[in-house]
Write a protein that holds these residues in place. Structure first.
Motif, PDB file in Angstrom:
ATOM      1  N   UNK A 226      34.492  30.726  34.349  1.00 26.20           N
ATOM      2  CA  UNK A 226      35.349  30.480  33.176  1.00 26.20           C
ATOM      3  C   UNK A 226      36.637  29.774  33.575  1.00 26.20           C
ATOM      4  N   UNK A 227      37.215  30.137  34.711  1.00 31.94           N
ATOM      5  CA  UNK A 227      38.451  29.483  35.147  1.00 31.94           C
ATOM      6  C   UNK A 227      38.192  28.110  35.739  1.00 31.94           C
ATOM      7  N   UNK A 228      36.982  27.859  36.210  1.00 32.37           N
ATOM      8  CA  UNK A 228      36.640  26.511  36.645  1.00 32.37           C
ATOM      9  C   UNK A 228      36.553  25.568  35.440  1.00 32.37           C
ATOM     10  N   UNK A 229      36.065  26.070  34.321  1.00 37.36           N
ATOM     11  CA  UNK A 229      35.969  25.257  33.120  1.00 37.36           C
ATOM     12  C   UNK A 229      37.337  25.005  32.495  1.00 37.36           C
ATOM     13  N   UNK A 230      38.255  25.934  32.652  1.00 36.06           N
ATOM     14  CA  UNK A 230      39.608  25.790  32.102  1.00 36.06           C
ATOM     15  C   UNK A 230      40.579  26.401  33.098  1.00 36.06           C
ATOM     16  N   UNK A 231      41.275  25.552  33.801  1.00 30.82           N
ATOM     17  CA  UNK A 231      42.182  26.039  34.852  1.00 30.82           C
ATOM     18  C   UNK A 231      43.393  26.758  34.285  1.00 30.82           C
ATOM     19  N   UNK A 232      43.645  26.648  32.975  1.00 28.97           N
ATOM     20  CA  UNK A 232      44.771  27.330  32.345  1.00 28.97           C
ATOM     21  C   UNK A 232      44.323  28.564  31.560  1.00 28.97           C
ATOM     22  N   UNK A 233      43.114  29.029  31.819  1.00 28.86           N
ATOM     23  CA  UNK A 233      42.569  30.186  31.112  1.00 28.86           C
ATOM     24  C   UNK A 233      43.035  31.452  31.830  1.00 28.86           C
ATOM     25  N   UNK A 234      44.204  31.929  31.446  1.00 23.82           N
ATOM     26  CA  UNK A 234      44.832  33.052  32.149  1.00 23.82           C
ATOM     27  C   UNK A 234      44.001  34.325  32.045  1.00 23.82           C
ATOM     28  N   UNK A 235      43.342  34.533  30.914  1.00 23.61           N
ATOM     29  CA  UNK A 235      42.592  35.767  30.729  1.00 23.61           C
ATOM     30  C   UNK A 235      41.439  35.875  31.727  1.00 23.61           C
ATOM     31  N   UNK A 236      40.823  34.741  32.067  1.00 25.19           N
ATOM     32  CA  UNK A 236      39.747  34.756  33.054  1.00 25.19           C
ATOM     33  C   UNK A 236      40.232  35.189  34.426  1.00 25.19           C
ATOM     34  N   UNK A 237      41.414  34.714  34.823  1.00 25.66           N
ATOM     35  CA  UNK A 237      41.984  35.146  36.111  1.00 25.66           C
ATOM     36  C   UNK A 237      42.287  36.643  36.098  1.00 25.66           C
ATOM     37  N   UNK A 238      42.785  37.141  34.975  1.00 25.06           N
ATOM     38  CA  UNK A 238      43.110  38.566  34.888  1.00 25.06           C
ATOM     39  C   UNK A 238      41.859  39.427  35.026  1.00 25.06           C
ATOM     40  N   UNK A 239      40.782  39.018  34.382  1.00 22.02           N
ATOM     41  CA  UNK A 239      39.541  39.792  34.491  1.00 22.02           C
ATOM     42  C   UNK A 239      38.991  39.755  35.918  1.00 22.02           C
ATOM     43  N   UNK A 240      39.204  38.635  36.608  1.00 25.33           N
ATOM     44  CA  UNK A 240      38.835  38.601  38.020  1.00 25.33           C
ATOM     45  C   UNK A 240      39.601  39.665  38.811  1.00 25.33           C
ATOM     46  N   UNK A 241      40.896  39.760  38.536  1.00 26.04           N
ATOM     47  CA  UNK A 241      41.695  40.755  39.242  1.00 26.04           C
ATOM     48  C   UNK A 241      41.215  42.171  38.988  1.00 26.04           C
ATOM     49  N   UNK A 242      40.822  42.470  37.746  1.00 23.54           N
ATOM     50  CA  UNK A 242      40.309  43.809  37.443  1.00 23.54           C
ATOM     51  C   UNK A 242      39.048  44.117  38.251  1.00 23.54           C
ATOM     52  N   UNK A 243      38.180  43.125  38.376  1.00 23.94           N
ATOM     53  CA  UNK A 243      36.949  43.346  39.144  1.00 23.94           C
ATOM     54  C   UNK A 243      37.252  43.520  40.632  1.00 23.94           C
ATOM     55  N   UNK A 244      38.218  42.785  41.133  1.00 22.97           N
ATOM     56  CA  UNK A 244      38.587  42.951  42.545  1.00 22.97           C
ATOM     57  C   UNK A 244      39.171  44.341  42.799  1.00 22.97           C
ATOM     58  N   UNK A 245      39.921  44.870  41.851  1.00 22.31           N
ATOM     59  CA  UNK A 245      40.439  46.233  42.002  1.00 22.31           C
ATOM     60  C   UNK A 245      39.294  47.232  42.031  1.00 22.31           C
ATOM     61  N   UNK A 246      38.292  47.017  41.174  1.00 21.03           N
ATOM     62  CA  UNK A 246      37.134  47.909  41.167  1.00 21.03           C
ATOM     63  C   UNK A 246      36.406  47.881  42.513  1.00 21.03           C
ATOM     64  N   UNK A 247      36.426  46.724  43.176  1.00 19.16           N
ATOM     65  CA  UNK A 247      35.815  46.609  44.510  1.00 19.16           C
ATOM     66  C   UNK A 247      36.791  46.954  45.632  1.00 19.16           C
ATOM     67  N   UNK A 248      38.030  47.328  45.266  1.00 19.94           N
ATOM     68  CA  UNK A 248      39.081  47.653  46.220  1.00 19.94           C
ATOM     69  C   UNK A 248      39.405  46.489  47.151  1.00 19.94           C
ATOM     70  N   UNK A 249      39.326  45.280  46.606  1.00 16.95           N
ATOM     71  CA  UNK A 249      39.738  44.075  47.336  1.00 16.95           C
ATOM     72  C   UNK A 249      41.111  43.681  46.803  1.00 16.95           C
ATOM     73  N   UNK A 250      42.124  44.343  47.297  1.00 17.77           N
ATOM     74  CA  UNK A 250      43.448  44.231  46.712  1.00 17.77           C
ATOM     75  C   UNK A 250      44.108  42.867  46.952  1.00 17.77           C
ATOM     76  N   UNK A 251      43.890  42.276  48.087  1.00 16.17           N
ATOM     77  CA  UNK A 251      44.498  40.973  48.361  1.00 16.17           C
ATOM     78  C   UNK A 251      43.951  39.901  47.422  1.00 16.17           C
ATOM     79  N   UNK A 252      42.644  39.921  47.221  1.00 19.42           N
ATOM     80  CA  UNK A 252      42.049  38.956  46.285  1.00 19.42           C
ATOM     81  C   UNK A 252      42.503  39.234  44.850  1.00 19.42           C
ATOM     82  N   UNK A 253      42.691  40.505  44.532  1.00 20.10           N
ATOM     83  CA  UNK A 253      43.185  40.847  43.200  1.00 20.10           C
ATOM     84  C   UNK A 253      44.591  40.297  42.984  1.00 20.10           C
TER      85      UNK A 253
END
Length: 804
Positions: free
Chosen positions: A602-629
């Motif tokens: 989703x963020x590749x299709x729209x580089x200004x799609x902030x909500x897509x980046x935020x959802x990525x961060x939530x998934x990284x937290x679920x995987x405990x990948x804090x730096x990527x989050x």
């Protein structure tokens, strides 16, 4: 030999380009624009038309390159505008801003308010449109202050510029809606000016010596016939006279319409020597000299409402045209036709007679024959082209009358109802009495009295101002709701939207706004109802569907979420909203890796799609990948600095990392953006409590409870904080309220049991522990230990034990 600039060929090309653009035939317009550039390789206007066609066709880089030369010089507003639009899409913000600033003298005082309708338009932007575009460029360049200034200036000129208003709201500016959506002097003056211009054009006399425009005859050299089929038909060289009559009837060879005159006067620049007085009285005696001097061939007026004339002496600025005053009419010529028009000395042609000549005059040229077919055809043509029942003669008797608008309004009835096809030369005479005696049965109904032009203009102005006032009131109400929602005052926004008329409230946009307001209040079931209604009204709508997918995620509706994702990907597989829905569907099924792939798409299709980046961060937290989050949340903030979810995500990451101070800072930044979110206030209280600031934490929890009285999380944390401060009775009061809100929550009953134990209420404590044990058998060991310790008087409350 190649045509010279501004030749009839290039004029025809410009007209055809606008014709194809108006009919949404972009491929044809693009091809024609490339031909025009071949003719006029150094013309900025030709470059603008080509760049505009390229931009509309989606060829952004080509449009940017085509318009760059003229835009950099600042000598053509259209090129600069297309260049700036392309620069915004391509990420070259400063270059677009520079181009608009260089041509500031072309748009600074330009205002085309009220000059766009079905028959006329301005193809170049005015100051309000340019300022709105500048605001978007400044925002993309991360200069919000300059963007706010541009949007505010745009709204001052055009309060209905919705993009500028939403830009101000999204930027977090303090907007006074009543100061925007109200009638000001500039709007009233613009309405008066447009109505006066329309009345001036309507009252101007029509040119009787020339038939309406022929789209295949150039305006530059009207005396030279063009080589085309229609001109040959008008000359009668290859078709019969009956065919000519049919063509003239179908082409409407009457007085040109008022709309055509409006186009020519406003858009093209009306000549200043246009006559505004009626012609002198016509000669009653027909002279033979008029027979050898026919009217010039018909000329094509610039019919395209978007074509800009390049003739000398015509100003490109619309405001100059509107303020011009017509010059006095020239002296009347010595020779006139029966209709009262001066005879023309143009080159004669065989059948190029104008439509204002009478049958008597035509029959003088060619006497009808009783048995000849050609004679009957000539008679039919004479009746078709003849004088309209003495109308011109009657008007000529009163040359002092200024208002000729009533004639234009009755032309249709006169032409269609008062023709005679008998071919008799004696049937039509210049005397009005003979006409009334011979045409008594075919006369039209009496013409009503001519209204006063000033009264008509005043009435039209009042209607326009009333309609504008109604629009401003509607925009003010919707704008108030939009401002409240962007400030996260969700209750006020819902009230405003519900107060709208039903035909406005029951639209996809308003329903989506209401749904988002409920979503921000964590009332997901209510939000779902409104999103379902949106899907029913607009099943192909993509806007805000990422929010709807998150609502379904919170409601744990796996089937509905999967179905929504499938539908969105069928509508547009290249939309970021569709990939967000797919990612949320995978996330709900705990397939975090697949969800991450979808969110990244989703963020590749729209580089200004902030909500897509935020959802990525939530998934990284679920995987405990804090730096990527952290990286994902920072990308979201770079796309939208007021995206409070990303600030909340950063605070959550630092909280899990044990960095309480940094977490508190990010939580407070998110709460500053969204001060009505109880969850953010609770997070601030939690980190304060971790830092041993229980009193400050209690203030945060109390504030959260006041913002969301039905929030179970806020009240539970407040009760725990009161327990830690040694105020068990107040904590028990909060838990009793919470028990009625969530009666099936085991943690609430367990905490109540411990409070009863502290207050020495053993019976109530046993009852509360038993309820907790029934609701959560997995925590049986903790509950049984608490029950066994009821008889121990020395039992102390353990503050660090956490049942969550």
């Amino acid at each position: 030999m190649a045509p010279t600039p501004h030749s009839p060929v290039t004029s025809q090309l410009r007209q055809l380009i606008y014709y194809h653009l108006d009919n949404n035939l972009l491929k044809n317009a693009l091809f024609l624009a490339s031909r025009l550039v071949a003719y006029e390789s150094r013309s900025s206007e030709a470059a603008y038309l080509l760049a505009y066609c390229q931009y509309q066709s989606g060829f952004l880089k080509a449009a940017w390159d085509t318009s760059r030369a003229a835009a950099v010089k600042g000598n053509h507003l259209g090129c600069a505008y297309v260049f700036a639009q392309s620069s915004l899409e391509l990420g070259r913000f400063l270059e677009g801003l520079t181009a608009l600033e260089k041509c500031k003298h072309l748009w600074q005082n330009r205002n085309s308010w009220g000059q766009h309708n079905e028959s006329r338009r301005q193809h170049l932007p005015d100051a309000a449109a340019v300022l709105c575009l500048k605001g978007k460029l400044w925002k993309a360049h991360k200069n919000v202050d300059q963007a706010v200034e541009c949007w505010a200036a745009s709204l001052k000129m055009n309060p209905l510029m919705w993009d500028a208003f939403t830009g101000l709201c999204d930027a977090g500016a303090k907007v006074a809606v009543p100061n925007i959506y109200h009638l000001n002097e500039e709007l009233v003056a613009a309405v008066h000016l447009n109505q006066q211009q329309s009345a001036k054009i309507e009252n101007a006399p029509t040119e009787k010596s020339h038939p309406p425009s022929d789209p295949f005859v150039s305006t530059q050299k009207p005396n030279k016939p063009q080589s085309n089929v229609l001109w040959e038909k008008l000359n009668g060289s290859k078709v019969s006279v009956n065919t000519i009559s049919t063509i003239l009837d179908e082409e409407g060879m009457g007085t040109p319409s008022t709309e055509a005159e409006i186009d020519e006067g406003v858009l093209q620049g009306a000549p200043t020597n246009q006559q505004n007085e009626p012609p002198a009285a016509p000669m009653r005696k027909t002279k033979s000299s008029t027979e050898s001097q026919p009217d010039p061939p018909p000329r094509w007026k610039p019919g395209s409402t978007r074509m800009r004339s390049k003739a000398k002496g015509v100003s490109d600025d619309t405001t100059t045209v509107l303020q011009d005053h017509p010059q006095p009419p020239p002296a009347a010529p010595s020779k006139r036709t029966v209709s009262g028009q001066p005879t023309s000395h143009a080159a004669p042609s065989s059948m190029a007679e104008g439509t204002r000549r009478s049958n008597r005059l035509l029959n003088t040229v060619r006497p009808p024959s009783a048995t000849s077919t050609a004679g009957s055809k000539i008679s039919s043509l004479a009746n078709t082209l003849g004088l309209r029942e003495g109308r011109d003669i009657k008007k000529a008797k009163a040359p002092v009358m200024k208002g000729r608008t009533a004639n234009a309004s009755t032309v249709g009835r006169v032409v269609s109802g008062n023709r005679t096809r008998t071919g008799s030369a004696d049937q039509m005479d210049v005397d009005g009495k003979e006409q009334r005696s011979t045409m008594n049965t075919s006369l039209p109904p009496p013409v009503p009295p001519i209204p006063n032009p000033k009264t008509r203009v005043t009435s039209a102005v009042d209607q326009e101002i009333g309609a504008l006032q109604q629009l401003l009131e509607l925009f003010g109400r919707i704008g108030s709701g939009q401002l409240s929602l962007t400030n996260y005052d969700c209750l006020t926004a819902i009230q405003i939207y519900n107060s709208l008329p039903s035909h406005h409230r029951e639209t996809p946009y308003i329903l989506s706004q209401i749904a988002k307001a409920y979503y921000e209040q964590a009332q997901y079931a209510e939000a779902e109802k409104f999103f379902i209604r949106v899907r029913q009204l607009a099943p192909t709508r993509l806007e805000d569907m990422e929010v709807y997918s998150t609502v379904l995620w919170h409601l744990k509706s796996e089937i509905e979420l999967a179905y929504l994702a499938h539908e969105l990907i069928e509508i547009d597989r290249l939309s970021p909203q569709a990939w967000c829905a797919i990612g949320n569907s995978f996330s709900l099924q705990r397939e975090h890796e697949q969800a991450l792939k979808c969110f990244k798409r989703s963020t590749q299709l729209d580089s200004q799609f902030a909500y897509g980046f935020t959802l990525q961060g939530h998934e990284y937290i679920a995987n405990e990948e804090f730096e990527k989050a952290l990286e994902a949340y920072r990308s979201a903030i770079a796309a939208d600095g007021r995206h409070y979810n990303a600030w909340y995500g950063l605070g959550k990451v630092y909280e899990k990392m044990g960095k309480w101070n940094i977490a508190e800072q990010h939580y407070r930044t998110a709460a500053k953006i969204n001060p009505t979110n109880a969850v953010l206030i609770c997070c601030i209280g939690l980190v304060l409590e971790k830092q041993k600031h229980a009193d400050k934490a209690l203030q945060m929890y109390t504030r959260a409870c006041s913002l969301a009285p039905q929030s179970a999380l806020s009240r539970f944390k407040k009760a725990r904080c009161l327990m830690s401060l040694g105020r068990p009775q107040e904590a028990l009061t909060e838990l009793e309220i919470l028990r009625d809100v969530v009666p099936d929550e085991a943690n609430v009953w367990f905490l109540m049991g411990r409070l009863y134990k502290i207050l020495k209420q053993k019976g109530n404590a046993v009852k509360a522990f038993t309820m907790a044990l029934n609701l959560d058998p997995k925590a049986a060991q903790y509950i049984k230990d608490a029950m066994e310790s009821l008889d121990d008087d020395e039992d102390e409350f353990d503050e660090d034990e956490d049942m969550e």
